[in-house]
Write an enzyme that holds these catalytic residues in place. Structure first.
Site, short mmCIF file in Angstrom:
data_model
loop_
_atom_site.label_atom_id
_atom_site.label_comp_id
_atom_site.label_asym_id
_atom_site.label_seq_id
_atom_site.Cartn_x
_atom_site.Cartn_y
_atom_site.Cartn_z
N ASN A 1 9.97 5.80 -4.91
CA ASN A 1 11.48 5.98 -5.62
C ASN A 1 12.19 7.19 -4.76
OD1 ASN A 1 10.75 5.24 -7.31
ND2 ASN A 1 12.46 5.41 -9.44
N ARG A 2 13.20 6.60 -4.54
CA ARG A 2 14.02 8.27 -3.91
C ARG A 2 14.20 8.81 -4.78
NH1 ARG A 2 17.09 6.76 0.64
NH2 ARG A 2 17.72 5.08 -0.16
#
Ligand code: C5P
Length: 217
Positions: free
Chosen positions: A30-31
């Site tokens: 995930n960012r």
């Protein structure tokens, strides 16, 4: 003393992304920069708490006074959270990957057809902790949303079984940036906090946690 209202308290914080390996050179993630979670860990320590910070892969310095454990995957993060209990409060800021794959032991070679990834669900660390027998007295989750921020946060509060959700409007430039617009969603109401630096959001949340653990809020 009033400047160290969390003295004698143990607070657990998760931060950063998790990386889920596909093969020795590739991963799913995930960012997340980890900035908000690290700021919260630092702010809690600044108020006198003993802070255990369980960090996914990020390139950030450990805030002063914080005990940091680095992990890579969601399953490692879940194990580290369980091992860090008991705690008086937990703030789950990590952007945990929802899925992992069974990683290949050798680098997957490019061939005629792209390989398919079979995804397996990761443990939900926040939901598991919220329902654990040795649950911290206060469990705080985060919700990054791009629309209907408060509605989604209310639903998440019920689904996860936590006490508060810090709802984060990520429709702008929050990702990797230095400021944040959040709403504190509790079973009894919503506080809309003004857009502020991640350090300021962290200090405000740490003070609210201190008030709550003293039984004031
Ligand atoms: O379900 P969603 O990922 O939107 O929920 C976000 C909240 O749940 C965050 O507090 C995040 O740290 C936590 N979470 C977790 N374990 C997961 C997924 C999310 O602790 N597997």
């Amino acid at each position: 003393p009033t400047d160290r209202p969390l003295a004698g308290r143990h607070v657990l914080v998760t931060a950063g992304p998790t990386h889920e390996p596909i093969d020795p050179v590739r991963y799913l993630a995930n960012r997340s920069s980890g900035k908000q979670g690290f700021a919260i860990a630092g702010a809690l320590a600044g108020l006198g708490a003993r802070v255990t910070l369980i960090a996914g892969p990020v390139t950030l310095p450990t805030p002063p006074g914080v005990d940091r454990y680095d992990v890579e995957t969601a399953r490692q993060m879940a194990d580290s959270v369980a091992a860090a209990l008991p705690a008086d409060a937990a703030v789950m800021v990590a952007a945990v990957a929802d899925w992992h794959v069974a990683p290949a032991t050798q680098k997957v070679k490019k061939g005629a057809a792209p390989p398919a990834l079979v995804l397996h669900e990761n443990p939900d660390i926040l939901a598991t902790l919220s329902r654990a027998p040795d649950r911290p007295a206060l469990v705080v989750g985060f919700a990054a949303e791009t629309e209907r921020v408060v509605d989604h946060a209310r639903a998440k509060l019920a689904r996860k079984g936590c006490d508060w959700i810090v709802a984060n409007d990520v429709s702008g430039d929050v990702m990797g940036g230095d400021s944040n617009t959040v709403h504190l969603v509790t079973p009894t109401g919503v506080e809309d906090w003004p857009r502020a630096g991640k350090g300021e959001v962290a200090r405000r949340l740490a003070l609210r946690i201190a008030e709550r653990l003293r039984g004031e809020a």
